[in-house]
Design a protein around this motif. Structure first.
Motif, PDB file in Angstrom:
ATOM      1  N   GLN A   1      39.118 -35.800  69.631  1.00 39.56           N
ATOM      2  CA  GLN A   1      38.177 -35.350  70.773  1.00 39.56           C
ATOM      3  C   GLN A   1      37.984 -36.062  72.021  1.00 39.56           C
ATOM      4  O   GLN A   1      37.977 -35.619  72.936  1.00 39.56           O
ATOM      5  CB  GLN A   1      36.611 -34.932  69.927  1.00 39.56           C
ATOM      6  N   LEU A   2      37.689 -37.247  71.890  1.00 37.62           N
ATOM      7  CA  LEU A   2      37.447 -38.130  72.952  1.00 37.62           C
ATOM      8  C   LEU A   2      38.503 -38.070  74.107  1.00 37.62           C
ATOM      9  O   LEU A   2      38.226 -38.081  75.303  1.00 37.62           O
ATOM     10  CB  LEU A   2      37.406 -39.664  72.645  1.00 37.62           C
ATOM     11  N   LEU A   3      39.738 -37.857  73.698  1.00 38.82           N
ATOM     12  CA  LEU A   3      40.877 -37.856  74.724  1.00 38.82           C
ATOM     13  C   LEU A   3      41.126 -36.375  75.080  1.00 38.82           C
ATOM     14  O   LEU A   3      41.999 -36.331  75.655  1.00 38.82           O
ATOM     15  CB  LEU A   3      42.166 -38.454  74.153  1.00 38.82           C
TER      16      LEU A   3
ATOM     17  N   GLY B   1      41.455 -33.571  72.908  1.00 42.19           N
ATOM     18  CA  GLY B   1      42.075 -32.725  71.749  1.00 42.19           C
ATOM     19  C   GLY B   1      43.581 -32.967  71.691  1.00 42.19           C
ATOM     20  O   GLY B   1      44.114 -34.004  72.269  1.00 42.19           O
ATOM     21  N   GLU B   2      44.186 -32.229  70.809  1.00 46.30           N
ATOM     22  CA  GLU B   2      45.929 -32.417  70.877  1.00 46.30           C
ATOM     23  C   GLU B   2      46.484 -32.740  72.019  1.00 46.30           C
ATOM     24  O   GLU B   2      47.477 -33.594  72.023  1.00 46.30           O
ATOM     25  CB  GLU B   2      46.139 -31.366  70.084  1.00 46.30           C
ATOM     26  N   GLU B   3      46.217 -31.867  72.968  1.00 47.63           N
ATOM     27  CA  GLU B   3      47.075 -32.069  74.180  1.00 47.63           C
ATOM     28  C   GLU B   3      46.939 -33.487  74.968  1.00 47.63           C
ATOM     29  O   GLU B   3      47.833 -33.912  75.503  1.00 47.63           O
ATOM     30  CB  GLU B   3      46.676 -30.927  75.357  1.00 47.63           C
ATOM     31  N   GLY B   4      45.788 -33.814  75.133  1.00 50.64           N
ATOM     32  CA  GLY B   4      45.407 -35.202  75.770  1.00 50.64           C
ATOM     33  C   GLY B   4      45.741 -36.455  74.910  1.00 50.64           C
ATOM     34  O   GLY B   4      45.983 -37.609  75.411  1.00 50.64           O
ATOM     35  N   PHE B   5      45.836 -36.092  73.487  1.00 44.18           N
ATOM     36  CA  PHE B   5      45.795 -37.397  72.652  1.00 44.18           C
ATOM     37  C   PHE B   5      46.907 -38.550  73.169  1.00 44.18           C
ATOM     38  O   PHE B   5      46.704 -39.532  73.423  1.00 44.18           O
ATOM     39  CB  PHE B   5      45.778 -36.911  71.170  1.00 44.18           C
ATOM     40  N   MET B   6      48.051 -37.926  72.861  1.00 41.05           N
ATOM     41  CA  MET B   6      49.136 -38.950  73.205  1.00 41.05           C
ATOM     42  C   MET B   6      49.247 -39.422  74.573  1.00 41.05           C
ATOM     43  O   MET B   6      49.841 -40.446  74.937  1.00 41.05           O
ATOM     44  CB  MET B   6      50.613 -38.244  72.708  1.00 41.05           C
ATOM     45  N   GLU B   7      48.983 -38.284  75.538  1.00 36.89           N
ATOM     46  CA  GLU B   7      49.101 -38.788  76.777  1.00 36.89           C
ATOM     47  C   GLU B   7      48.116 -39.627  77.262  1.00 36.89           C
ATOM     48  O   GLU B   7      48.303 -40.718  78.061  1.00 36.89           O
ATOM     49  CB  GLU B   7      48.911 -37.315  77.912  1.00 36.89           C
ATOM     50  N   ARG B   8      47.014 -39.505  76.921  1.00 39.88           N
ATOM     51  CA  ARG B   8      45.882 -40.418  77.273  1.00 39.88           C
ATOM     52  C   ARG B   8      45.707 -41.640  76.582  1.00 39.88           C
ATOM     53  O   ARG B   8      44.965 -42.690  76.774  1.00 39.88           O
ATOM     54  CB  ARG B   8      44.586 -39.629  77.264  1.00 39.88           C
ATOM     55  N   ARG B   9      46.224 -41.849  75.273  1.00 36.41           N
ATOM     56  CA  ARG B   9      46.019 -43.152  74.454  1.00 36.41           C
ATOM     57  C   ARG B   9      46.408 -44.532  75.013  1.00 36.41           C
ATOM     58  O   ARG B   9      45.687 -45.448  75.042  1.00 36.41           O
ATOM     59  CB  ARG B   9      46.969 -42.944  73.172  1.00 36.41           C
ATOM     60  N   PRO B  10      47.473 -44.412  75.920  1.00 36.38           N
ATOM     61  CA  PRO B  10      48.066 -45.418  76.618  1.00 36.38           C
ATOM     62  C   PRO B  10      46.546 -46.257  77.612  1.00 36.38           C
ATOM     63  O   PRO B  10      46.623 -47.383  77.897  1.00 36.38           O
ATOM     64  CB  PRO B  10      49.143 -45.241  77.442  1.00 36.38           C
TER      65      PRO B  10
ATOM     66  N   GLY C   1      32.727 -37.561  73.140  1.00 36.61           N
ATOM     67  CA  GLY C   1      33.061 -38.074  74.400  1.00 36.61           C
ATOM     68  C   GLY C   1      33.181 -37.158  75.407  1.00 36.61           C
ATOM     69  O   GLY C   1      33.248 -35.980  75.286  1.00 36.61           O
ATOM     70  N   ARG C   2      33.366 -37.639  76.796  1.00 32.87           N
ATOM     71  CA  ARG C   2      33.641 -36.763  77.864  1.00 32.87           C
ATOM     72  C   ARG C   2      34.916 -37.631  78.156  1.00 32.87           C
ATOM     73  O   ARG C   2      34.752 -38.852  78.637  1.00 32.87           O
ATOM     74  CB  ARG C   2      32.615 -36.560  78.955  1.00 32.87           C
ATOM     75  N   TRP C   3      35.902 -36.975  78.694  1.00 36.40           N
ATOM     76  CA  TRP C   3      36.897 -37.500  79.427  1.00 36.40           C
ATOM     77  C   TRP C   3      37.218 -37.183  80.939  1.00 36.40           C
ATOM     78  O   TRP C   3      37.025 -35.629  81.102  1.00 36.40           O
ATOM     79  CB  TRP C   3      38.415 -37.195  78.796  1.00 36.40           C
ATOM     80  N   PRO C   4      37.090 -37.870  81.976  1.00 40.45           N
ATOM     81  CA  PRO C   4      36.985 -39.306  81.927  1.00 40.45           C
ATOM     82  C   PRO C   4      35.589 -39.817  81.827  1.00 40.45           C
ATOM     83  O   PRO C   4      35.557 -41.178  82.064  1.00 40.45           O
ATOM     84  CB  PRO C   4      37.714 -39.615  83.039  1.00 40.45           C
ATOM     85  N   ASP C   5      34.471 -39.160  82.046  1.00 41.11           N
ATOM     86  CA  ASP C   5      33.173 -39.484  82.349  1.00 41.11           C
ATOM     87  C   ASP C   5      32.623 -40.817  81.479  1.00 41.11           C
ATOM     88  O   ASP C   5      32.136 -41.804  81.899  1.00 41.11           O
ATOM     89  CB  ASP C   5      32.164 -38.534  81.996  1.00 41.11           C
ATOM     90  N   THR C   6      33.130 -40.757  80.136  1.00 38.91           N
ATOM     91  CA  THR C   6      32.721 -42.025  79.197  1.00 38.91           C
ATOM     92  C   THR C   6      33.249 -43.138  79.742  1.00 38.91           C
ATOM     93  O   THR C   6      32.681 -44.080  79.851  1.00 38.91           O
ATOM     94  CB  THR C   6      32.997 -41.680  77.630  1.00 38.91           C
ATOM     95  N   PHE C   7      34.379 -43.079  79.878  1.00 38.75           N
ATOM     96  CA  PHE C   7      35.349 -44.311  80.506  1.00 38.75           C
ATOM     97  C   PHE C   7      34.410 -44.755  82.075  1.00 38.75           C
ATOM     98  O   PHE C   7      34.601 -46.070  82.328  1.00 38.75           O
ATOM     99  CB  PHE C   7      36.579 -44.111  80.506  1.00 38.75           C
ATOM    100  N   ASP C   8      34.447 -43.650  82.725  1.00 41.57           N
ATOM    101  CA  ASP C   8      33.906 -44.047  84.111  1.00 41.57           C
ATOM    102  C   ASP C   8      32.683 -44.829  83.988  1.00 41.57           C
ATOM    103  O   ASP C   8      32.446 -45.900  84.745  1.00 41.57           O
ATOM    104  CB  ASP C   8      33.710 -42.764  84.967  1.00 41.57           C
TER     105      ASP C   8
END
Length: 312
Positions: free
Chosen positions: A222-224, A226-235, A128-135
């Motif tokens: 990976q979609l979010l 990596g480690e830095e984005g995982f918890m922040e972006r999960r919501p 995935g790509r953040w945020p492109d996949t969701f966009d």
């Protein structure tokens, strides 16, 4: 056709039962990927990027029956492949065609997936790509009513069901939950989407459990980013945190799935129950990951029936 095992591998079994299960899973995968891609009846763009397109399949009924004369329910299909670039919508076109031959109008959505990253021996695809996949998924769903009116007049958009397989199952659940995203999410909608329901097929539906089980080599992480984005972006991305939706939802899961294990689906349904929402979970015995989208498999007919129960 890309090698499925290269993007989303199960653990190497250590005993006879495990090896038998792995052999069955390999045979199921080979069958699902043995079908020739089916060209759509029409294609329309929802953006400027080459991946921002939707393929449309007109309802045509069984080969020995006349084409449906009344507007048909619309099934929106989101393909899987761990959100990684080797997989595009072509691998799920036999499934889209299968649904069209069951009398559904079908919209097969493409979206931007991950690129590559350095790895041992060369480069490996990234999920995935953040945020492109969701966009892209949000933009496709927003554009779909107008596109359908032009490209697929046989479709009744008032009877729309979203389905998706694996990573696409995640995206289907997410697309139906945009109205419960955090207030600052760019994809949030004012109210629930006008859907008859969601049928998610072996979805990556709970990111915490998926990470614990290392589903598809840490694809959710990976979609979010990596480690830095995982918890922040999960919501903003994890369906298990976006409940209740108020939209009828069914998960279809093979008990023998070695790619996205049953525990992931069960965790999502448990989270839904805690949020006060009843989510259906159809468990199929002696079925793995790929028969759910394989027109040659009995499980695929079960999927079509689950969709029909919501759509008709």
């Amino acid at each position: 056709m890309p090698d499925a095992a290269a993007s989303c591998d199960a653990a190497e079994p250590e005993n006879t039962a495990g090896r038998d299960a792995a052999a069955r899973a390999a045979a199921e995968e080979e069958s699902a990927f043995s079908h020739a891609p089916v060209d759509p009846d029409a294609t329309a763009a929802y953006g400027d990027h080459p991946d921002q397109v939707v393929d449309f399949y007109a309802p045509r009924g069984a080969p020995d029956s006349p084409a449906p004369s009344s507007p048909a329910p619309l099934v929106v299909v989101l393909h899987g492949g761990a959100w990684r670039s080797p997989y595009d919508r072509r691998h799920i076109t036999p499934f889209a065609d299968f649904l069209a031959r069951r009398g559904f109008a079908v919209a097969n959505v493409e979206y931007r997936r991950g690129g590559t990253a350095p790895a041992a021996g060369g480069e490996a695809p990234v999920a995935g790509r953040w945020p492109d996949t969701f966009d892209d998924v949000a933009a496709a769903l927003d554009a779909l009513p107008a596109l359908v009116r032009q490209a697929l007049p046989q479709a009744d958009i008032r009877r729309t069901v979203i389905t998706g397989h694996s990573a696409g199952g995640h995206l289907a659940l997410w697309a139906a939950a945009r109205h419960v995203l955090p207030a600052d999410a760019p994809w949030r909608t004012d109210g629930p989407a006008p859907l008859r329901g969601v049928v998610a097929l072996a979805p990556i539906a709970d990111f915490a459990v998926a990470e614990k089980l290392d589903v598809c080599g840490g694809a959710a992480r990976q979609l979010l980013g990596g480690e830095e984005g995982f918890m922040e972006r999960r919501p903003y991305a994890d369906p298990a945190l976006l409940l209740p939706t108020g939209i009828a939802t069914t998960l279809v899961q093979g008990r023998g799935d070695l790619v996205v294990p049953q525990a992931v689906a069960e965790s999502y349904t448990e989270a839904a129950a805690k949020a006060g929402e009843l989510v259906g979970l159809t468990l199929l015995e002696e079925v793995g990951h790929f028969p759910l989208i394989d027109p040659a498999a009995d499980a695929c007919a079960v999927v079509a029936e689950e969709i029909a129960q919501l759509a008709w």
